[in-house]
Design an enzyme around this catalytic site. Structure first.
Site, PDB file in Angstrom:
ATOM      1  N   CYS A 194      31.281  43.992  36.508  1.00  0.00           N
ATOM      2  CA  CYS A 194      32.674  43.561  36.736  1.00  0.00           C
ATOM      3  C   CYS A 194      33.331  43.120  35.438  1.00  0.00           C
ATOM      4  CB  CYS A 194      32.733  42.411  37.734  1.00  0.00           C
ATOM      5  SG  CYS A 194      32.137  42.862  39.358  1.00  0.00           S
ATOM      6  N   GLU A 206      39.193  40.919  48.803  1.00  0.00           N
ATOM      7  CA  GLU A 206      38.993  41.675  47.566  1.00  0.00           C
ATOM      8  C   GLU A 206      38.195  42.940  47.865  1.00  0.00           C
ATOM      9  OE1 GLU A 206      37.289  40.424  43.205  1.00  0.00           O
ATOM     10  OE2 GLU A 206      36.069  40.036  44.964  1.00  0.00           O
ATOM     11  N   HIS A 237      40.734  47.451  42.835  1.00  0.00           N
ATOM     12  CA  HIS A 237      40.547  46.910  44.188  1.00  0.00           C
ATOM     13  C   HIS A 237      41.753  47.269  45.034  1.00  0.00           C
ATOM     14  CE1 HIS A 237      37.033  44.406  43.465  1.00  0.00           C
ATOM     15  NE2 HIS A 237      37.584  43.992  42.345  1.00  0.00           N
ATOM     16  N   HIS A 261      49.509  48.613  41.691  1.00  0.00           N
ATOM     17  CA  HIS A 261      49.147  49.676  40.739  1.00  0.00           C
ATOM     18  C   HIS A 261      49.322  49.238  39.294  1.00  0.00           C
ATOM     19  CE1 HIS A 261      49.002  52.088  44.345  1.00  0.00           C
ATOM     20  NE2 HIS A 261      48.348  52.998  43.652  1.00  0.00           N
ATOM     21  N   HIS A 304      41.362  45.238  37.339  1.00  0.00           N
ATOM     22  CA  HIS A 304      41.069  44.041  36.549  1.00  0.00           C
ATOM     23  C   HIS A 304      39.657  44.137  35.990  1.00  0.00           C
ATOM     24  CE1 HIS A 304      38.609  41.250  39.431  1.00  0.00           C
ATOM     25  NE2 HIS A 304      38.278  42.505  39.600  1.00  0.00           N
ATOM     26  N   HIS A 313      38.117  47.956  36.687  1.00  0.00           N
ATOM     27  CA  HIS A 313      37.877  48.661  37.948  1.00  0.00           C
ATOM     28  C   HIS A 313      38.974  48.258  38.923  1.00  0.00           C
ATOM     29  CE1 HIS A 313      35.859  44.737  38.259  1.00  0.00           C
ATOM     30  NE2 HIS A 313      36.272  44.770  39.521  1.00  0.00           N
TER      31      HIS A 313
END
Ligand code: NI
Length: 139
Positions: A37, A126, A45, A84, A18, A43
């Site tokens: 971010c 997260e 998580h 994914h 996200h 990126h």
């Protein structure tokens, strides 16, 4: 016998990408608020998701719920469609892809399907430092 309620928690992992951007902020404000971010490349998580249900112990099985049944629901409505994936694409109806928003989406997806017991909470880690809990609207 009294009606004793027990909470049962199952843990799942979901990897997704996200980036953070608020439609309510200017480019400049977005940059300031989200820093790296907010980079559009995104990126990833490895989210840890904990789903807790609450209910009385079944007199016959001695259990709160059928864990395999719960797993099936979580997989069908949360893990399979989102693992994914790019959350900004899959959940484009959410205005901002923070975990605060994501956790509510998980709740909304599970709530109608968990009917044998009460959905008590959804928790999402997260990162190792950021954890969120949600108990449904009004809590
Ligand atoms: Ni992030």
């Amino acid at each position: 016998m009294e009606n004793r309620q027990v909470n049962l928690t199952r843990v799942y992992q979901l990897s997704a990408a996200h980036y953070l951007k608020s439609p309510f902020l200017s480019e400049e404000e977005n940059k300031k608020t989200y820093g790296k971010c907010g980079q559009v490349a995104g990126h990833g998580h490895n989210y840890i998701i904990r789903v807790t249900v609450k209910g009385p112990i079944d007199a016959v099985t001695g259990m709160v719920t059928d864990v395999a049944e719960l797993d099936k629901i979580v997989r069908k409505y949360v893990i399979d469609p989102l693992d994914h994936r790019n959350l900004n694409i899959e959940l484009s109806h959410l205005s901002i892809l923070t975990t605060e928003m994501f956790i509510q989406e998980i709740w909304k997806r599970l709530k109608p399907h968990i009917t044998q017991v009460e959905l008590y909470s959804v928790e999402v880690d997260e990162t190792r430092k950021n954890g969120f809990q949600y108990f449904g609207a009004g809590h």
